[in-house]
Design an enzyme around this catalytic site. Structure first.
Site, PDB file in Angstrom:
ATOM      1  N   GLU A   1      52.828  67.409  22.203  1.00  0.00           N
ATOM      2  CA  GLU A   1      51.428  68.072  22.226  1.00  0.00           C
ATOM      3  C   GLU A   1      51.955  69.630  22.212  1.00  0.00           C
ATOM      4  OE1 GLU A   1      48.898  67.465  25.582  1.00  0.00           O
ATOM      5  OE2 GLU A   1      47.391  68.941  24.878  1.00  0.00           O
TER       6      GLU A   1
ATOM      7  N   ARG B   1      61.993  58.171  31.358  1.00  0.00           N
ATOM      8  CA  ARG B   1      61.778  59.687  31.256  1.00  0.00           C
ATOM      9  C   ARG B   1      63.069  59.910  31.802  1.00  0.00           C
ATOM     10  NH1 ARG B   1      57.284  62.142  31.701  1.00  0.00           N
ATOM     11  NH2 ARG B   1      58.253  64.312  32.294  1.00  0.00           N
TER      12      ARG B   1
ATOM     13  N   LYS C   1      55.785  70.350  31.832  1.00  0.00           N
ATOM     14  CA  LYS C   1      55.398  71.605  31.126  1.00  0.00           C
ATOM     15  C   LYS C   1      54.608  72.332  31.977  1.00  0.00           C
ATOM     16  CE  LYS C   1      54.759  69.416  26.933  1.00  0.00           C
ATOM     17  NZ  LYS C   1      53.882  69.156  25.512  1.00  0.00           N
TER      18      LYS C   1
HETATM   19  P1  ATP Z   1      52.143  66.554  28.842  1.00  0.00           P
HETATM   20  O1  ATP Z   1      52.356  66.511  30.357  1.00  0.00           O
HETATM   21  O2  ATP Z   1      51.751  68.061  28.589  1.00  0.00           O
HETATM   22  O3  ATP Z   1      51.951  65.631  28.109  1.00  0.00           O
HETATM   23  P2  ATP Z   1      54.918  65.925  28.124  1.00  0.00           P
HETATM   24  O4  ATP Z   1      56.294  66.141  28.788  1.00  0.00           O
HETATM   25  O5  ATP Z   1      54.484  64.307  28.263  1.00  0.00           O
HETATM   26  O6  ATP Z   1      53.707  66.683  28.936  1.00  0.00           O
HETATM   27  P3  ATP Z   1      54.497  65.686  25.093  1.00  0.00           P
HETATM   28  O7  ATP Z   1      54.614  66.881  24.369  1.00  0.00           O
HETATM   29  O8  ATP Z   1      53.418  64.888  25.416  1.00  0.00           O
HETATM   30  O9  ATP Z   1      54.754  66.160  26.781  1.00  0.00           O
HETATM   31  O10 ATP Z   1      55.741  64.938  24.937  1.00  0.00           O
HETATM   32  C1  ATP Z   1      56.136  64.548  23.741  1.00  0.00           C
HETATM   33  C2  ATP Z   1      56.951  63.306  23.864  1.00  0.00           C
HETATM   34  O11 ATP Z   1      58.401  63.494  24.678  1.00  0.00           O
HETATM   35  C3  ATP Z   1      56.371  62.130  24.555  1.00  0.00           C
HETATM   36  O12 ATP Z   1      56.606  61.019  23.818  1.00  0.00           O
HETATM   37  C4  ATP Z   1      57.100  62.086  25.752  1.00  0.00           C
HETATM   38  O13 ATP Z   1      56.924  60.572  26.229  1.00  0.00           O
HETATM   39  C5  ATP Z   1      58.425  62.635  25.618  1.00  0.00           C
HETATM   40  N1  ATP Z   1      58.853  63.186  26.864  1.00  0.00           N
HETATM   41  C6  ATP Z   1      58.309  64.092  27.565  1.00  0.00           C
HETATM   42  N2  ATP Z   1      58.996  64.440  28.663  1.00  0.00           N
HETATM   43  C7  ATP Z   1      60.023  63.492  28.400  1.00  0.00           C
HETATM   44  C8  ATP Z   1      61.256  63.153  29.786  1.00  0.00           C
HETATM   45  N3  ATP Z   1      61.431  63.818  30.710  1.00  0.00           N
HETATM   46  N4  ATP Z   1      62.254  62.353  29.004  1.00  0.00           N
HETATM   47  C9  ATP Z   1      62.002  61.608  27.954  1.00  0.00           C
HETATM   48  N5  ATP Z   1      61.046  61.978  27.292  1.00  0.00           N
HETATM   49  C10 ATP Z   1      59.902  62.683  27.622  1.00  0.00           C
END
Ligand code: ATP
Ligand code: MG
Length: 564
Positions: free
Chosen positions: A42, A268, A278
């Site tokens: 996002e 994650r 974020k």
């Molecule tokens: P938000 O709270 O804004 O949704 P987010 O960290 O999930 O934050 P996204 O931009 O939705 O951010 O993440 C993009 C991709 O990265 C998603 O598929 C998410 O699952 C993955 N991702 C985010 N954080 C992690 C993490 N700590 N480890 C592994 N994958 C992650």
């Protein structure tokens, strides 16, 4: 940029992880013709080390199995998103060494299609416009132990729903006054299936679609359908979406989508001494605790790049931590190990005196400059040799001289000898002090004929220290970074992660002296400053005035030693 030619997991013959097994089986059994994955950030912030894990997994799997990976911006929340983030994310993915298939994609590219699928659901009696406000909706939703209640609007006629949804789209209804919900089951044990919202009114412009829409689809309604549109075969996400999978499948089963993607979840990445939310990272930026998203202390990809971490070291780290379905905490020391390991092999060597102390070599001829030569790297012939000008005055580090010291101190001591690295052995005769009693200069002598050999009189030097010519050097600033947080899980103690900020995470040293071979150093290149650590030329701070070097990482893991 280096291309990754072969997936390291295959090369190392490591046992496959569960995602690899699923992909291999699906290909072997003909469930899919080829593998298509996607990385769906996002654009509401910069990517961090956790995203790197997801990037390496999604792009890595596509690469390993000869498939494709899309970069899709999941842009359904226009309030928080922006083009700045879109550009930063593209830069970061590319820098990590990956190339997306075809054009960049945006969920917003599919808004027309998603809108018509919403109408399809309404016509099939599977979606309705609900007038409950947020508080009421919460009350009707029930809890984990109690079923929800049907909305009073659940049995609206198809025609009424179509008319109301059109009014929503046309901007005739107020934000929050109603929403479109899927009609599934208010008594479902899984709360995600209790008539989830699929469209909300949001009277805000969108960074891609401008003012075209004032209704926006929910993440759940958009994600799987976007996967279907793009022909994604394996939609890999983190475990918090496990409970959303039944909903993902319900939409795919109840809408005339062109393909049937499937969702898989993995754990994650959690790193100690680090925040990877974020929201918290944004707070650090907005409240000025750091210089910006790319502050070298930030666990963002742009911050780590500015710090001097290499794409190879991040990919290697993601490889080592593996892919599982159980949540765990990874030691940040492992990331630091990967960075150090890569830089040790690849960073050219140089000498830089961080806290200069002048040493005058009393027996060395005035005005004479010898051009000494040093290796670019102890075992890399491909890295250019350096020329080291050597003259009557040199700088050494204040920490490398003492008037008296015990045997453990293998540096320069009054009346004793030390070797200047890549140059002569010298012997200290006198320490000159200012009125405050601080040593401001050392008078010493060069021991003749000691380049590369021990002194002829048999009195050996006690150690080797680094130095820089006082006649020819470059003045620079040094930024010493330490971990941004003092607590293993920032905020775990009292709920406020800001309390865990390390007040000493940045120390700036001015007036350091670096050898002249770095005259043409390129921004972002990393050197090993011998005996000091790895340092990266900071692009932004070096634009005007003295060059600035960021300490990427120390030579050894000082944290591990401290906790032993
Ligand atoms: P938000 O709270 O804004 O949704 P987010 O960290 O999930 O934050 P996204 O931009 O939705 O951010 O993440 C993009 C991709 O990265 C998603 O598929 C998410 O699952 C993955 N991702 C985010 N954080 C992690 C993490 N700590 N480890 C592994 N994958 C992650
Ligand atoms: Mg997310």
């Amino acid at each position: 940029m280096t291309e990754i030619t072969e997936n390291a997991a295959v090369k190392a013959e490591k046992p496959s992880h569960f995602i690899q097994n699923i992909l291999r089986t699906d290909l072997e059994e003909g469930n899919v013709a080829s593998v298509v994955t996607r990385f769906p950030p996002e654009p509401n912030g910069y990517l961090h080390i956790g995203h790197a894990k997801s990037i390496c997994l999604n792009f890595g799997m596509a690469k390993q199995f000869g498939g494709a990976c899309n970069l899709r911006f999941d842009d359904t929340n226009p309030e928080k998103e922006s083009d700045e983030y879109v550009e930063a994310i593209k830069r970061d993915v590319t820098w990590l060494g990956f190339a997306w298939d075809g054009e960049i994609r945006f969920t917003s590219d599919y808004f027309d299609q998603l809108h018509s699928w919403a109408i399809e659901l309404i016509k099939a009696g599977k979606a309705y416009v609900c007038d409950l406000n947020a508080d009421q909706a919460r009350e009707y939703r029930g809890t984990l132990t109690q079923p929800g209640k049907n909305s009073p609007n659940r049995d609206r006629s198809v025609d009424e729903n179509l008319a109301l949804f059109e009014q929503m789209r046309a901007g005739e209804l107020e934000e929050g006054s109603c929403s479109l919900r899927a009609k599934i089951d208010m008594a479902a044990p899984n709360i995600n299936l209790r008539d989830p919202i699929i469209y909300r009114i949001k009277k805000v412009d969108h960074h891609q679609t401008g003012d075209k829409w004032c209704i926006y689809p929910s993440y759940d309604f958009a994600h799987g359908q976007s996967d279907a549109i793009e022909g994604v075969t394996h939609s890999i996400c983190t475990l918090e979406f496990e409970d959303h999978r039944p909903l993902y499948e319900w939409f795919i089963a109840n809408i005339s989508v062109p393909a049937k993607p499937k969702q898989y979840e993995f754990a994650r990445l959690n790193l100690n001494y680090t925040v990877t939310s974020k929201r918290k990272l944004r707070q650090l930026v907005e409240e000025g605790h750091v210089e910006g998203w790319d502050d070298p202390r930030m666990p963002t990809i742009s911050g780590m790049r500015r710090r001097g971490y290499t794409p190879e070291s991040l990919r290697n780290f993601c490889e080592r931590i593996g892919v599982t379905r159980s949540d765990s905490m990874v030691d940040v020391g492992m990331l630091e190990y990967c960075v150090r390991d890569d830089l040790d092999k690849n960073a050219p060597r140089a000498m830089c005196v961080l806290r200069p102390l002048k040493v005058t070599l009393t027996n060395y001829p005035e005005g004479k400059i010898e051009r000494l030569v040093a290796a670019g790297h102890p075992n890399r012939d491909d890295l250019a040799e350096r020329e080291l000008p050597f003259g009557k005055t040199v700088f050494i580090d204040v920490e490398d001289f003492r008037e008296e010291a015990n045997k453990k101190y293998k540096r320069l001591v009054l009346g004793k000898r030390v070797r200047l690295r890549n140059a002569y052995v010298i012997e200290a005769d006198e320490a000159i002090k200012n009125d405050a009693g601080e040593i401001i200069e050392v008078k010493a002598r060069v021991i003749e004929n000691t380049i590369g050999v021990d002194p002829e009189d048999g009195v050996k030097p006690k150690g080797v220290i680094h130095w820089v010519s006082a006649d020819e050097h470059i003045e620079c600033d040094i930024r010493l970074y330490d971990r941004l947080f003092n607590e293993e899980v920032p905020g775990a103690a009292d709920g406020d992660f800001l309390q865990a900020i390390n007040p000493d995470s940045l120390q700036i040293l001015r007036g350091a002296k670096v050898e002249v071979s770095l005259r043409d150093a390129q921004p972002a290149s990393v050197y090993q400053f011998e005996r000091e650590g790895y340092f990266c030329l900071d692009e932004q701070h070096s634009k005007e005035g003295a060059p600035v070097f960021n300490r990427t990482i120390s030579l050894r893991d000082s944290w591990a030693k401290m906790s032993q």
